[in-house]
Design a protein around this motif. Structure first.
Motif, PDB file in Angstrom:
ATOM      1  N   ASN A  23       0.764  -1.162  -0.047  1.00 30.57           N
ATOM      2  CA  ASN A  23       0.155   0.098  -0.005  1.00 30.57           C
ATOM      3  C   ASN A  23       0.915   1.345  -0.010  1.00 30.57           C
ATOM      4  OD1 ASN A  23      -2.312  -1.472  -0.065  1.00 30.57           O
ATOM      5  ND2 ASN A  23      -3.019  -1.119   1.824  1.00 30.57           N
ATOM      6  N   ARG A  93      -8.851  -1.687  -7.435  1.00 27.76           N
ATOM      7  CA  ARG A  93      -9.389  -0.302  -7.262  1.00 27.76           C
ATOM      8  C   ARG A  93      -8.159   0.609  -7.037  1.00 27.76           C
ATOM      9  NH1 ARG A  93     -11.057   2.236  -3.868  1.00 27.76           N
ATOM     10  NH2 ARG A  93     -12.849   3.464  -3.835  1.00 27.76           N
ATOM     11  N   ARG A 122     -17.285   1.400  -1.202  1.00 25.48           N
ATOM     12  CA  ARG A 122     -15.858   2.083  -1.742  1.00 25.48           C
ATOM     13  C   ARG A 122     -16.150   3.240  -2.564  1.00 25.48           C
ATOM     14  NH1 ARG A 122     -11.232  -2.423  -1.431  1.00 25.48           N
ATOM     15  NH2 ARG A 122     -10.053  -0.883  -0.445  1.00 25.48           N
ATOM     16  N   PRO A 123     -16.803   4.147  -2.496  1.00 22.86           N
ATOM     17  CA  PRO A 123     -16.993   5.224  -3.595  1.00 22.86           C
ATOM     18  C   PRO A 123     -15.698   5.868  -3.451  1.00 22.86           C
ATOM     19  CG  PRO A 123     -18.448   5.688  -1.594  1.00 22.86           C
ATOM     20  CD  PRO A 123     -17.761   4.418  -1.466  1.00 22.86           C
ATOM     21  N   VAL A 124     -15.555   6.829  -4.449  1.00 20.87           N
ATOM     22  CA  VAL A 124     -14.487   7.819  -4.605  1.00 20.87           C
ATOM     23  C   VAL A 124     -14.947   9.382  -4.394  1.00 20.87           C
ATOM     24  CG1 VAL A 124     -13.062   6.164  -6.040  1.00 20.87           C
ATOM     25  CG2 VAL A 124     -14.605   7.694  -7.008  1.00 20.87           C
ATOM     26  N   ASP A 125     -16.039   9.399  -3.943  1.00 20.82           N
ATOM     27  CA  ASP A 125     -16.576  11.059  -3.892  1.00 20.82           C
ATOM     28  C   ASP A 125     -15.534  11.816  -3.353  1.00 20.82           C
ATOM     29  OD1 ASP A 125     -17.466   9.335  -1.586  1.00 20.82           O
ATOM     30  OD2 ASP A 125     -18.333  11.139  -0.830  1.00 20.82           O
ATOM     31  N   GLN A 126     -14.856  11.460  -2.343  1.00 24.56           N
ATOM     32  CA  GLN A 126     -14.055  12.367  -1.467  1.00 24.56           C
ATOM     33  C   GLN A 126     -12.722  12.684  -2.499  1.00 24.56           C
ATOM     34  OE1 GLN A 126     -14.632  13.887   1.756  1.00 24.56           O
ATOM     35  NE2 GLN A 126     -16.518  12.441   0.857  1.00 24.56           N
ATOM     36  N   HIS A 127     -12.315  11.779  -3.444  1.00 18.22           N
ATOM     37  CA  HIS A 127     -11.167  12.219  -4.301  1.00 18.22           C
ATOM     38  C   HIS A 127     -11.578  13.350  -5.053  1.00 18.22           C
ATOM     39  CE1 HIS A 127      -9.326   7.630  -3.905  1.00 18.22           C
ATOM     40  NE2 HIS A 127     -10.230   7.730  -3.166  1.00 18.22           N
ATOM     41  N   LEU A 161     -14.596  12.142   5.371  1.00 17.51           N
ATOM     42  CA  LEU A 161     -14.234  10.745   6.206  1.00 17.51           C
ATOM     43  C   LEU A 161     -12.715  10.463   5.894  1.00 17.51           C
ATOM     44  CD1 LEU A 161     -14.413   8.554   3.745  1.00 17.51           C
ATOM     45  CD2 LEU A 161     -16.814   8.579   4.168  1.00 17.51           C
ATOM     46  N   THR A 163     -10.008   8.702   4.389  1.00 13.79           N
ATOM     47  CA  THR A 163      -9.761   7.964   3.421  1.00 13.79           C
ATOM     48  C   THR A 163      -8.172   7.744   2.882  1.00 13.79           C
ATOM     49  OG1 THR A 163      -9.828   7.662   0.909  1.00 13.79           O
ATOM     50  CG2 THR A 163     -10.811   9.875   1.820  1.00 13.79           C
ATOM     51  N   VAL A 164      -7.709   6.587   2.628  1.00 16.98           N
ATOM     52  CA  VAL A 164      -6.227   6.589   2.709  1.00 16.98           C
ATOM     53  C   VAL A 164      -5.840   7.011   1.249  1.00 16.98           C
ATOM     54  CG1 VAL A 164      -4.464   4.936   2.515  1.00 16.98           C
ATOM     55  CG2 VAL A 164      -6.039   4.658   4.247  1.00 16.98           C
ATOM     56  N   THR A 165      -6.412   6.255   0.142  1.00 16.56           N
ATOM     57  CA  THR A 165      -6.006   6.434  -1.378  1.00 16.56           C
ATOM     58  C   THR A 165      -6.534   7.956  -1.571  1.00 16.56           C
ATOM     59  OG1 THR A 165      -7.901   5.287  -2.057  1.00 16.56           O
ATOM     60  CG2 THR A 165      -5.972   4.286  -2.095  1.00 16.56           C
ATOM     61  N   ASP A 305      -7.380  -4.129   7.560  1.00 19.15           N
ATOM     62  CA  ASP A 305      -6.628  -5.196   6.651  1.00 19.15           C
ATOM     63  C   ASP A 305      -6.121  -6.350   7.451  1.00 19.15           C
ATOM     64  OD1 ASP A 305      -7.130  -3.706   4.545  1.00 19.15           O
ATOM     65  OD2 ASP A 305      -5.276  -3.152   4.140  1.00 19.15           O
ATOM     66  N   VAL A 327     -14.771   0.233   9.184  1.00 19.34           N
ATOM     67  CA  VAL A 327     -14.167   0.759   7.979  1.00 19.34           C
ATOM     68  C   VAL A 327     -15.224   0.474   6.641  1.00 19.34           C
ATOM     69  CG1 VAL A 327     -12.112   1.304   6.566  1.00 19.34           C
ATOM     70  CG2 VAL A 327     -11.960   0.967   9.119  1.00 19.34           C
ATOM     71  N   PHE A 328     -15.180  -0.680   6.624  1.00 19.35           N
ATOM     72  CA  PHE A 328     -16.131  -1.385   5.399  1.00 19.35           C
ATOM     73  C   PHE A 328     -17.181  -2.123   5.782  1.00 19.35           C
ATOM     74  CE2 PHE A 328     -11.639  -1.243   3.815  1.00 19.35           C
ATOM     75  CZ  PHE A 328     -11.624  -0.345   2.658  1.00 19.35           C
ATOM     76  N   ARG A 331     -17.099  -6.653   5.126  1.00 15.48           N
ATOM     77  CA  ARG A 331     -16.146  -7.116   5.189  1.00 15.48           C
ATOM     78  C   ARG A 331     -16.011  -8.517   5.949  1.00 15.48           C
ATOM     79  NH1 ARG A 331     -10.027  -4.238   4.953  1.00 15.48           N
ATOM     80  NH2 ARG A 331      -9.342  -5.663   3.270  1.00 15.48           N
TER      81      ARG A 331
HETATM   82  C1  UD1 Z   1      -6.792   1.664   1.475  1.00 11.67           C
HETATM   83  C2  UD1 Z   1      -5.968   0.451   1.424  1.00 11.67           C
HETATM   84  C3  UD1 Z   1      -6.760  -0.933   2.025  1.00 11.67           C
HETATM   85  C4  UD1 Z   1      -7.417  -0.592   3.228  1.00 11.67           C
HETATM   86  C5  UD1 Z   1      -8.083   0.742   3.214  1.00 11.67           C
HETATM   87  C6  UD1 Z   1      -8.609   0.998   4.796  1.00 11.67           C
HETATM   88  C7  UD1 Z   1      -4.574   0.853  -0.309  1.00 11.67           C
HETATM   89  C8  UD1 Z   1      -3.866   0.833  -1.730  1.00 11.67           C
HETATM   90  N1  UD1 Z   1      -5.163   0.323   0.178  1.00 11.67           N
HETATM   91  O1  UD1 Z   1      -7.816   1.644   0.645  1.00 11.67           O
HETATM   92  O2  UD1 Z   1      -5.899  -1.980   1.966  1.00 11.67           O
HETATM   93  O3  UD1 Z   1      -8.259  -1.747   3.653  1.00 11.67           O
HETATM   94  O4  UD1 Z   1      -7.443   1.654   2.809  1.00 11.67           O
HETATM   95  O5  UD1 Z   1      -7.453   1.150   5.484  1.00 11.67           O
HETATM   96  O6  UD1 Z   1      -4.021   2.008   0.199  1.00 11.67           O
HETATM   97  N2  UD1 Z   1     -14.922   6.087   1.225  1.00 11.67           N
HETATM   98  C9  UD1 Z   1     -15.880   6.957   0.908  1.00 11.67           C
HETATM   99  N3  UD1 Z   1     -15.648   7.951  -0.248  1.00 11.67           N
HETATM  100  C10 UD1 Z   1     -14.373   8.019  -0.615  1.00 11.67           C
HETATM  101  C11 UD1 Z   1     -13.285   7.271  -0.350  1.00 11.67           C
HETATM  102  C12 UD1 Z   1     -13.667   6.208   0.724  1.00 11.67           C
HETATM  103  O7  UD1 Z   1     -17.058   6.704   1.255  1.00 11.67           O
HETATM  104  O8  UD1 Z   1     -14.174   9.061  -1.705  1.00 11.67           O
HETATM  105  C13 UD1 Z   1     -15.288   5.078   2.289  1.00 11.67           C
HETATM  106  C14 UD1 Z   1     -14.863   3.738   1.718  1.00 11.67           C
HETATM  107  O9  UD1 Z   1     -16.105   3.279   0.991  1.00 11.67           O
HETATM  108  C15 UD1 Z   1     -14.602   2.883   3.073  1.00 11.67           C
HETATM  109  C16 UD1 Z   1     -13.883   3.989   3.770  1.00 11.67           C
HETATM  110  O10 UD1 Z   1     -14.170   5.242   3.322  1.00 11.67           O
HETATM  111  O11 UD1 Z   1     -15.545   2.664   3.771  1.00 11.67           O
HETATM  112  C17 UD1 Z   1     -12.133   3.816   3.760  1.00 11.67           C
HETATM  113  O12 UD1 Z   1     -11.921   3.642   2.503  1.00 11.67           O
HETATM  114  P1  UD1 Z   1     -10.372   4.217   1.965  1.00 11.67           P
HETATM  115  O13 UD1 Z   1      -9.462   4.715   3.107  1.00 11.67           O
HETATM  116  O14 UD1 Z   1     -10.643   5.228   0.972  1.00 11.67           O
HETATM  117  O15 UD1 Z   1      -9.868   2.657   1.520  1.00 11.67           O
HETATM  118  P2  UD1 Z   1      -8.830   2.871   0.454  1.00 11.67           P
HETATM  119  O16 UD1 Z   1      -8.011   3.888   0.052  1.00 11.67           O
HETATM  120  O17 UD1 Z   1      -9.576   2.326  -0.968  1.00 11.67           O
END
Ligand code: UD1
Length: 417
Positions: A23, A93, A122-127, A161, A163-165, A305, A327-328, A331
């Motif tokens: 990661n 993803r 796992r939406p990407v709205d925050q990105h 919220l 979000t890592v990525t 994880d 978190v999810f 899962r």
């Molecule tokens: C990263 C990790 C993954 C880990 C996860 C949580 C990488 C490549 N992957 O995934 O292994 O399980 O962090 O520690 O680093 N969410 C939203 N909107 C957004 C983004 C996220 O609602 O725009 C929600 C997701 O649905 C989820 C939560 O936020 O419920 C956390 O997700 P996020 O931290 O974004 O996970 P990833 O970055 O995809």
């Protein structure tokens, strides 16, 4: 498709080296898109997700070369296609990580919507919210996210919220923006900090990564760099949990105990004795583990994880444990499969009630995601008799040479092609 066949019941013992972090590697590879000069990345783990990311970058026109010691050199002098197609995004993803760097350097990016994912929405709205705050135009067309921007502008962005990525995408985008960007409620995961260190080695000005407020002063250009990826804390945690669950004793080298606090604490609570040095962790046990409750949450709390692996440990622990996933939203797919090995688990909402049983019995099991597969391997190591874990490609996404490493620890495990 490959399978892993495990003859369980052997307490793990011995020493192995931990690989580079998946990661951290994935975002760091996409950071190469931010400069025309070469970025050389070492300690890159040999994993399917890494290969997928390299294929994605190569398809965009990035020149990728790999030396015999698995150092990866990326040169993004010219980008032919700022596009991440559906075929690659649906298998990984984390492909969405190209969105920030491409928008920052090329003013344009198209990334397929990730679509349904096994572990939740796992939406990407925050990105997208972050990029829009920096002046980008975002449209969803034909199943693709299209982003356009002349030059991104620094902005103050408060994430709804953690979000890592999402944090990583905005941080990369902001390195080449005009002015200063502040990300509030940023993810504090060590992999975010590792990416920031790499970006700073490339000439970026990022401060505060690892805390929940990250400040990025935009610069006009970034340059090439050499960077060594941090060790994988989830891989380390998985082997430690496997040793604790089998009543074994192992030593991990090339790791960092300081980023595993929550996991080490839970292993101690389960009865393991843990000693650490700057780059090693040793675990010793005295028989079966005690039940431990875990509740997942963003770093520095217990990582989602590691949830499935602790569920396997709790399934043979003394007592009853509550495992809560925050978190999810979906899962727990490993629960049904662990039950096929004889585990006593009931799910109520986002909590699993795990009653420890005296032993598991081998069976054929199948997983639908990476960490769920890891928990089934743990189940197989614990169980009496033979366990066959199908769909090993999930494990190959995130664990480097798992059967070799486990064999080195004395496990009876082999891959069947
Ligand atoms: C990263 C990790 C993954 C880990 C996860 C949580 C990488 C490549 N992957 O995934 O292994 O399980 O962090 O520690 O680093 N969410 C939203 N909107 C957004 C983004 C996220 O609602 O725009 C929600 C997701 O649905 C989820 C939560 O936020 O419920 C956390 O997700 P996020 O931290 O974004 O996970 P990833 O970055 O995809």
């Amino acid at each position: 498709m490959d399978k892993l066949v495990i003859e369980g019941g052997v307490p793990l013992a011995g020493e192995i080296a931990v690989s580079g972090a998946k990661n951290a590697t994935l975002p760091i590879l996409t950071a190469a898109l931010l400069t025309t000069e070469p970025l050389t990345v070492s300690n890159v783990p040999h994993l399917r997700d890494v290969t997928t990311m390299l294929n994605l970058l190569a398809q965009m026109g990035v020149r990728v070369s790999i030396d015999e010691r698995l150092g990866v050199e990326l040169s993004s002098a010219r980008i032919a296609e700022p596009v991440a197609p559906y075929e690659l995004v649906k298998t990984m993803r984390a492909s969405v990580l190209v969105l920030g760097p491409l928008t920052a350097r090329y003013g344009e990016a198209r990334v397929s919507l990730p679509g349904g994912c096994a572990i939740g929405l796992r939406p990407v709205d925050q990105h997208l919210k972050g990029l829009q705050a920096m002046g980008a135009e975002v449209a969803i067309e034909h199943g693709y996210i299209s982003v356009r921007a002349q030059r991104l502008r620094g902005a103050r962005i408060c994430m709804d919220l953690v979000t890592v990525t999402g944090t990583e995408n905005i941080m990369m985008a902001a390195t080449l923006a005009t002015g200063t960007t502040v990300i509030e409620n940023a993810a504090r995961e060590p992999e975010v900090a590792d990416l920031a260190h790499c970006l700073n080695a490339m000439g970026a000005r990022v401060r505060g990564a690892g805390s929940d407020v990250i400040t990025i002063e935009g610069v006009d250009r970034l340059h090439g760099a050499r960077y060594r990826v941090m060790p994988d804390r989830i891989e380390a945690g998985t082997y430690l949990a496997a040793a604790a669950a089998t009543g074994g004793s192992i030593r991990l080298t090339g790791t960092r105990p300081d980023i595993l606090d929550a996991v080490l604490e839970k292993l101690r609570e389960a009865g393991a004795r843990i000693t650490t040095g700057p780059d090693w962790i040793a675990l010793e046990t005295n028989g079966a583990p005690g039940a431990v409750n875990v509740r997942t949450a963003p770093y520095p709390a217990f990582p989602t994880d590691m949830q499935a692996q602790f569920m396997a440990l709790d399934s043979v622990a003394r007592g009853t444990a509550l495992v809560t996933e925050t978190v999810f939203e979906n899962r727990f797919m490993h629960v049904q499969e662990l039950k096929r090995l004889g585990a006593d688990i009931e799910v109520e909402g986002n909590t699993a009630v795990v009653k420890g049983v005296a032993h598991l019995d081998g069976a054929t099991v199948m997983a639908t995601d990476l960490r769920a597969s890891a928990s089934l391997v743990l189940g197989g190591l614990i169980a009496r008799g033979a366990t066959t874990v199908e769909r090993v490609y999930h494990i190959d996404r995130g664990y480097e040479r798992i059967e070799e490493k486990l064999s080195k620890l004395g496990a009876r495990i082999r891959r069947v092609r």
